[in-house]
Structures are given as C-alpha cells and as structure tokens.
Design an enzyme around this catalytic site. Sequence first.
Site, PDB file in Angstrom:
ATOM      1  N   HIS A   1      52.370  32.981  44.196  1.00  0.00           N
ATOM      2  CA  HIS A   1      52.428  33.626  45.513  1.00  0.00           C
ATOM      3  C   HIS A   1      52.814  35.094  45.290  1.00  0.00           C
ATOM      4  CE1 HIS A   1      52.832  29.338  46.350  1.00  0.00           C
ATOM      5  NE2 HIS A   1      52.405  29.585  47.574  1.00  0.00           N
TER       6      HIS A   1
ATOM      7  N   SER B   1      57.487  40.617  41.749  1.00  0.00           N
ATOM      8  CA  SER B   1      57.420  39.829  40.511  1.00  0.00           C
ATOM      9  C   SER B   1      56.194  40.160  39.664  1.00  0.00           C
ATOM     10  CB  SER B   1      57.428  38.334  40.843  1.00  0.00           C
ATOM     11  OG  SER B   1      58.522  38.009  41.643  1.00  0.00           O
TER      12      SER B   1
ATOM     13  N   GLU C   1      47.117  35.184  45.449  1.00  0.00           N
ATOM     14  CA  GLU C   1      47.650  35.473  46.780  1.00  0.00           C
ATOM     15  C   GLU C   1      46.597  35.071  47.805  1.00  0.00           C
ATOM     16  OE1 GLU C   1      49.592  36.039  49.925  1.00  0.00           O
ATOM     17  OE2 GLU C   1      50.656  36.420  48.041  1.00  0.00           O
TER      18      GLU C   1
ATOM     19  N   ASP D   1      57.007  30.942  44.118  1.00  0.00           N
ATOM     20  CA  ASP D   1      57.906  31.386  45.186  1.00  0.00           C
ATOM     21  C   ASP D   1      57.148  31.504  46.503  1.00  0.00           C
ATOM     22  OD1 ASP D   1      56.558  33.649  44.318  1.00  0.00           O
ATOM     23  OD2 ASP D   1      58.213  34.999  44.814  1.00  0.00           O
TER      24      ASP D   1
END
Length: 281
Positions: free
Chosen positions: A42, A101, A119, A165
């Site tokens: 993510h 990240s 994503e 995440d």
Amino acid sequence: MLSYRHSFHAGNHADVLKHIVLMLIIESLKQKEKGFYYLDTHAGVGQYRLLSQEAEKTGEFEEGIGRLWGKTDLPEEVARYIAIIKKLNYGGKELRYYAGSPLIAATMLRPQDRALLTELHPTDYPLLRNNFKEFENVTTKRDNGFQQLKATLPPKERRGLVLIDPPYELKEDYDLVVSAIEEGYKRFATGTYAIWYPVVLRQQVKRMIKGLEETGIRKILQIELAVRPDSAQRGMTASGMIVINPPWTLEAQMKKILPDLTRTLVPEGTGSWSVKWITPE
C-alpha cells in the site's frame, strides 16, 4: 472505499516508528551481498510535501518528524533515519518534504536489489508512478497490494521484505492482513513480513494478533509506541509494527531506541512503548 489519503498524515508519530523499523530491517538485509526483493503493498505516493494543504490541515508531522528534526542528541539509529529525511530536504536546513516507505526503501536499495510498489487509489497511483520513474530497480503497479503476496512470492532472490500497511478504513482490513500473511508465508516462509497497524480500537488489533497466532507461524515480534492510553474516543492513540522473521538485532535495537523516542515524541508524559514476542521461535 478509497477515501484514505496518507498525505494528511505523513510524518506523524506512526510514520516515525514505521520508518525506523523499515530502515533497520533493510540495513540488516544489506549485510549480505546477495540481492533482495522489497514489496510495498500500500505504497501511497511515496513522497509528501509537508507544506501542502493536506499536511497543514492536520499538522500531524509537527508532533512526529517535527519533534526530531532539530535534535542533535538522538540515538544513532534514529539519527540515521533523520539523515535519510534530511537528504530529501536538500541537506536538511528546512523540513519541507517527507519520505514515505517506498522512497525510504528505494533510496536504500543497491543495484542488485529490486522493489515492487503497489497502490490502488486512482489519484495516488499516477503520482507514485511519476515519483519513481527514474529508479531503475523499482517497479510500480496499480493493483490490490494484498494480491501481490500470492502473485509475486517467492521472489527469485529468495530473500526479501514485504511491508503491509493498509489504511484500515474497513474493519475487514485486519482480517485481510492475516489472510495475506498466510498466503505469503506458504510461498515464502523465510521472508520478513512487516505489518503496520493503528490502535484506534484495541479490540481490532487483538483480533488481528489472535488471527496471526492461529496461523501457527513462529518468530512474530510486536513493537508499539503509544502517545496516550487506549481510549474509546475517536482517534489513533498508538501504532505498531508486527514483524515476522525479524532480524536478530531488531528486538534489542528497538528496546534501546524507544525510551528516548517516546520521551521526545510525547513530551507530555502520556506516552508508552512495548517490544514483545507474539510467538517466539
């Protein structure tokens, strides 16, 4: 439901914890010459302007990265994390940008390492793709990140880190994390899996941990930093990282870092931290 945008929360206390853990795991992977695979399920957009309308609306970064920015007496591990963020800010005179990240990982990769950033958000994905078009060993993909554990594992390198995440907008996300871990672990049992989670309702976190325990997977470490005690009121009181197959050094590193980090991020004295094994080896 895709309303969550990380740009509102970039650089907050949860990001600080997540990204220090991420950095330490990647540093450990780099101790061996053989390349590794990094999967970010993510990814968001990967880089955030802290003076943007979204970030300034919440101001969350001021109580996260902002509280570490000017300090010179940080633990060495935290100082290395700050150095990564300062590099993004052209040497660090002013805090304008924050690395998500994906960017932290991408800047740490060697030529023999590679990354896949996924994503699903229709607005965020084009920004992610654009932000990483210059990175030769980074691939971006608009897709459901959970599915990539089934689709891309085991990696050809046979070494790797999976960061999970999700936004946890839906309570089902907690169960999807457990399912994704089961799928990934069946294919790649020696990989390291790092799961970020928010503490909004403690019961949801407990349910996810129970689900992970029931998988029978060993070597699961839980790292948590709270800014205030658990509450039934709306809002995140803490966040944590659950790491499967952590580097052998990670437990000691976080126990060393977290007392100072908690005092700095939560000067009001309402903070707390913990490092414990959900299931030992």
